[in-house]
Scaffold this motif. Structure first.
Motif, PDB file in Angstrom:
ATOM      1  N   TYR B  37       5.738 -14.258 -30.916  1.00 11.19           N
ATOM      2  CA  TYR B  37       6.592 -15.264 -31.550  1.00 11.19           C
ATOM      3  C   TYR B  37       5.715 -16.500 -31.692  1.00 11.19           C
ATOM      4  N   VAL B  38       5.246 -16.718 -32.921  1.00 12.22           N
ATOM      5  CA  VAL B  38       4.228 -17.735 -33.155  1.00 12.22           C
ATOM      6  C   VAL B  38       4.765 -18.830 -34.057  1.00 12.22           C
ATOM      7  N   ALA B  39       4.421 -20.061 -33.740  1.00 14.86           N
ATOM      8  CA  ALA B  39       4.745 -21.168 -34.628  1.00 14.86           C
ATOM      9  C   ALA B  39       3.464 -21.663 -35.276  1.00 14.86           C
ATOM     10  N   ILE B  40       3.503 -21.823 -36.597  1.00 15.12           N
ATOM     11  CA  ILE B  40       2.361 -22.439 -37.274  1.00 15.12           C
ATOM     12  C   ILE B  40       2.777 -23.855 -37.633  1.00 15.12           C
ATOM     13  N   ALA B 208       9.161 -25.722 -33.030  1.00 17.81           N
ATOM     14  CA  ALA B 208       8.003 -24.916 -32.657  1.00 17.81           C
ATOM     15  C   ALA B 208       8.054 -24.547 -31.185  1.00 17.81           C
ATOM     16  N   ASP B 209       8.699 -25.363 -30.388  1.00 17.92           N
ATOM     17  CA  ASP B 209       8.762 -25.115 -28.953  1.00 17.92           C
ATOM     18  C   ASP B 209       9.548 -23.863 -28.584  1.00 17.92           C
ATOM     19  N   ARG B 213       3.793 -19.226 -28.786  1.00 12.83           N
ATOM     20  CA  ARG B 213       2.424 -19.649 -29.063  1.00 12.83           C
ATOM     21  C   ARG B 213       2.461 -20.584 -30.267  1.00 12.83           C
ATOM     22  N   ALA B 214       1.694 -21.660 -30.209  1.00 12.76           N
ATOM     23  CA  ALA B 214       1.690 -22.621 -31.312  1.00 12.76           C
ATOM     24  C   ALA B 214       0.287 -22.756 -31.879  1.00 12.76           C
ATOM     25  N   ILE B 215       0.225 -22.613 -33.210  1.00 12.19           N
ATOM     26  CA  ILE B 215      -1.069 -22.781 -33.869  1.00 12.19           C
ATOM     27  C   ILE B 215      -0.984 -24.039 -34.705  1.00 12.19           C
ATOM     28  N   ARG B 216      -1.853 -24.990 -34.448  1.00  9.99           N
ATOM     29  CA  ARG B 216      -1.820 -26.253 -35.186  1.00  9.99           C
ATOM     30  C   ARG B 216      -2.922 -26.263 -36.239  1.00  9.99           C
ATOM     31  N   ASP B 225      -4.811 -23.661 -30.783  1.00  8.82           N
ATOM     32  CA  ASP B 225      -4.093 -22.400 -30.732  1.00  8.82           C
ATOM     33  C   ASP B 225      -3.833 -22.111 -29.257  1.00  8.82           C
ATOM     34  N   GLU B 226      -2.618 -22.439 -28.807  1.00  7.43           N
ATOM     35  CA  GLU B 226      -2.371 -22.292 -27.369  1.00  7.43           C
ATOM     36  C   GLU B 226      -0.931 -21.871 -27.101  1.00  7.43           C
TER      37      GLU B 226
END
Lengths: 407, 239
Positions: B37-40, B208-209, B213-216, B225-226
């Motif tokens: 589950y990723v947020a860009i 995004a929270d 995982r969040a990719i900025r 990417d953390e």
């Protein structure tokens, strides 16, 4: 299977889009309606003219040759033809004796006289003087009575066989048989009535004619007239040979030296049908071309509105592409929409043209041929597909990212 | 776990006519595993929309390699891309992007139509998925007869109906009020728990929270990417 799913979906989308823009769809379709109405009516009218001609030409008989001073259709100088010697009654007997292909030969002379019976009369009635052979040589059928006999013919009896129109006009409410008809003031007894032939040529057919024995004709109306010799050929397959033979016989009768041109013509129905066929083709082409233009304009209208529709629905196209619509699917969707618009227009057009053709039928006996109905439906579909193609192609090639961004 | 998406050195350059070029993406490498589950994230102009379009197979990169379930997307033509979008990717857009003249059921059915699924099967699956997102009784409502939240649920149902490999959501709460937005985020969390792979494109840190995982992104490159440290979870909150 996939194709049908796509087609069904395309149709559903089309009808939704058409319903959603009712006014626009109606106006656009109107162009196709007008196009189809004019094309089908033109085709129906042409069919009517052709049919009338065929019916009329049939009156001349396919197996009858008309030997005459005058050609039916000619590019020759009128004055030259006029200066030809008249054909004479005596030729008929000579042709009959010498021409082996001939089945029956009848000389025919004609003039215009006033026809009268009681209070009824016809000015300028067409009177033909001929022999009893005419009934065999011309293919006339009688509905009532009989044609005059060989004895009446050679004896010059004052008897007459009248055409259907003459019977209707002069004997509106009575049986003409046995009644006296005044031809140019002379009394003739009606012995027969011809079957109605109808058609375009009016007095060239038997309908408005009165046939009397040649001898009495000459006694009453003079004998110095040009004669037409009608020859019925025994075997229709031998028409060409018969023509050559009769040409030879006629040249001998006329005493033409070898090398000199004919001073007579051998006419036949075929000349008329050929000439008319040519003219009719030209008229049909021009007529269909001109009415086709209105269909073309209708097609442009469809194309125009499809471009508008594609632009308006850019977003929708983007959505569809994003969820997996292929180019072909989008192309199909808009082609179906354009074709559906045109098909509806075509069907409405036919629904209008059909009753109108019934009105036309009052003046020119005709009927909308079934082939025209089929062709009209095919044409309207084709117009839809052709005019819808460019807009549909544009839609199919849209970039989904761009299309989705469109507001 | 297998990699669903592998991006290697993806570059996207737009030709703005003449000699001018815009570098939207300048060499992006990413790997996404199944059931992630990723947020860009990133500000506007960071290239996140471009990246989303490439991941979603709506667009192809100028250079670099994109493997989707091991297949190279970079070399695919229009039709193959359409097929991948249809079968493997479920889109959820900020503006819902439903077809206005079609009812919910038909909107949800649409990807299956393009997938060539038979009519009865389509209807059954569409109705089932609509029920799953809580709109079982709204099948015959058109988008303008539904609230914003309901519309987005229809869109989610449409994304789910083909059982895709990834769900790609572009600012899914952007047009919704906070409360409805939270409902949608709850729905995503539920979907994630059921085993779906979700990519969330957003500029809101709040949203995004919810991801693991969040990719900025910034200026066309990956800035960070953390894993999300303080993850918002409705189940955690209620537990």
């Amino acid at each position: 299977m996939y194709f049908w799913t796509e087609l069904k979906e395309g149709l559903i989308i089309s009808f939704r889009a058409i319903r959603a823009n009712k006014m626009r769809s109606v106006l656009t379709t109107l162009g196709i309606v007008i196009g189809i109405v004019s094309v089908t009516l033109m085709a129906t009218a042409i069919e009517g003219v052709n049919r009338a001609f065929d019916q009329s030409a049939a009156a001349f008989g396919t197996d009858v040759l008309y030997v005459d001073k005058w050609p039916w259709v000619s590019n020759e100088d009128w004055a030259t033809i006029r200066n030809r010697r008249n054909l004479e009654v005596s030729y008929a007997a000579k042709v009959e004796r010498q021409a082996t292909f001939a089945d029956a030969v009848a000389p025919v002379v004609g003039t215009r006289k006033r026809l009268a019976q009681g209070p009824n009369s016809m000015e300028d009635g067409f009177v033909s003087g001929t022999t009893h052979q005419y009934i065999n040589a011309a293919g006339v059928t009688l509905t009532d009575g009989r044609f005059f006999t060989a004895e009446e013919s050679s004896g010059g009896r004052p008897v007459a066989v009248i055409g259907a129109t003459v019977a209707e006009n002069l004997f509106p409410r009575e049986d003409p048989l046995g009644k006296v008809l005044r031809v140019g003031g002379f009394p003739y007894m009606v012995v027969g009535v011809c079957e109605k032939q109808g058609g375009l040529f009016g007095e060239f057919t038997s309908d408005s004619r009165v046939f009397v024995p040649l001898l009495s004709f000459q006694t009453h109306f003079g004998s110095r007239r040009n004669v037409t010799i009608q020859v019925r050929v025994a075997d229709i397959k031998e028409m060409e040979n018969a023509k050559i033979e009769i040409e030879g016989v006629m040249r001998k009768i006329r005493g033409l030296a070898p090398g000199k041109p004919n001073d007579f013509n051998i006419n036949q129905q075929e000349i008329l049908t050929e000439t008319f066929g040519g003219i009719s083709l030209v008229i049909a082409s021009i007529g269909l071309f001109i009415t086709g233009l209105s269909l073309f304009v209708g097609g442009i209208g469809i194309m125009n509105i499809m471009f508008v529709s594609v632009t308006e629905r850019t977003k929708e196209i983007g959505i569809r592409k994003a969820i997996g619509a292929k180019r072909r699917t989008i192309l199909m969707q808009f082609l179906i929409e354009a074709a559906a618009l045109c098909l509806i227009g075509g069907l409405i057009g036919l629904a209008i043209a059909f009753p109108v053709s019934l009105i036309v039928d009052q003046f020119l006996p005709t009927a909308m041929p079934l082939s025209v109905v089929g062709i009209a439906i095919l044409i309207s579909l084709a117009v839809g597909v052709i005019s819808g193609f460019m807009p549909a192609y544009r839609a199919a090639r849209m970039d989904p990212v761009e299309a989705l961004r469109y507001e | 776990m297998s990699n669903v998406i592998e991006l290697t050195n993806i570059v996207k350059t737009y030709d703005m006519g003449g000699a001018e070029e815009v570098h939207a993406l300048c060499g992006i490498s990413l790997t996404l595993k199944k059931n992630e589950y990723v947020a860009i994230m990133g500000p506007s102009g960071s290239g996140k929309s471009t990246l989303m379009n490439i991941i979603g197979c709506l667009d192809t990169p100028t250079s670099g390699q994109y493997l989707f379930n091991g297949l190279s997307v970079s070399d695919m033509d229009d039709n193959e891309l359409a097929k991948i979008r249809n079968k493997e990717i479920g889109f959820v857009f900020q503006t819902f992007n439903l077809l206005p003249r079609s009812d919910s059921l038909h909107n949800v059915e649409l990807p299956l139509i393009y997938g060539g699924i038979s009519s009865t099967e389509r209807k059954r699956r569409a109705a089932e998925v609509l029920k799953d997102v809580g709109l079982g009784d709204r099948g015959h409502h058109k988008p303008n007869e539904l609230s914003g939240g309901q519309r987005q649920r229809v869109a989610v149902a449409r994304a789910l109906v083909t059982r895709p490999s990834i769900i790609l959501a572009d600012e899914p709460t952007g047009n919704l009020d906070t409360k409805t937005g939270e409902e949608i985020m709850m729905l995503f969390e539920e979907l994630h728990r059921q085993g779906n792979t979700i990519i969330l494109v957003t500029h809101e840190a709040d949203i995004a929270d919810h991801a693991q995982r969040a990719i900025r992104l910034r200026d066309g490159v990956v800035e960070s990417d953390e894993p999300v440290r303080k993850r918002k979870s409705y189940t955690a909150a209620t537990a």
